[in-house]
Design a protein around this motif. Sequence first.
Motif: not given
Length: 332
Positions: A123-146
């Motif tokens: 999942f993280i790898t796929v997100f990184a690939e998508e991020a490289r196609k975009l400009e200004g991506i610096s953060f990864l949001a996640q639905g982590t709960i306690y």
Amino acid sequence: MSNLRPESMERITTPALAEAFIEEQVAAVRQQVGDKKVLLALSGGVDSSVVAALLIKAIGKQLVCVHVNHGLMRKNESESVIKTFREGLDANLIYVDATDHFLGLLAGVSDPESKRKIIGKEFITVFAEEARKLEGISFLAQGTIYPDILESIKAAEGKKAVKSHHNVGGLPEDLQFELVEPLKLLFKDEVRVVGEALGLPHAMVYRQPFPGPGLGVRCLGAITRDRLHALREADAILREEFEICGLSEKVWQYFIAVPDIKSVGVKDESRYEGWPAIIRAVNTKDAMSATIEEIPYEILHKITYRITHEVEGINRVLLDLTPKPIGTIEWE
């Protein structure tokens, strides 16, 4: 922020407390993110939906939502996510169909922790690939709960972790994004209160939970396409019948698990070897413990008949009556 919830933290049980939490998190997200863009894994589940709504409120179009179809979604799940979020919430949504890629990586992998970590890392790898196609991506949001954190960390006395979660235990060491996790100190019931305060539809906020690894942890053992297909179809029947009889609103989580074992059956007067479909239906408030929902026998008989007659490859239906603890909610 610490990974441990302060004992003094008040539980979010009312709209007023939810509004205060939202105001606090909106300010925190704006301060953390600034004018940068945030990438969010949008599964369409309760946690990611609430995170999406909260971040849209905080930073608007700076949020880029990515829905990855890893081939382990429920029947028609991806189509529903795309329609709901593009049309309903006007989300900036990118759809990625990575079914063949994920199933290829998972071929022959039977260990539950290995499957979870493969799915989480990819999942993280796929997100990184998508991020490289975009400009200004610096953060990864996640639905982590306690509960994710509590079940993933090892206790000080050396107890073995219950299981890793794709958004906690599977992150690679060289992660290039700073994390944004506004819900990580909340229990599931609190997330729902926050979701309603954000104006999300009731049906979305109380949508049945779905694990990050999807059907990958319900297709028990090594995943095969034929057994995964049978699982998806059987699960769709269960959800349809629960909706018809009114159990969908009463039961917190219900699903089918299909193990990698076969038994002998009879079909068309011939020997028929098939997998069992295991029904699990539980109720809980915080996901740390769970009780079993009693299902009327007439409903169980109808579900059993439909699954065994409509789903190729399944010849038995079983019912899991184990509470948590000792059993976890998911089988893997």
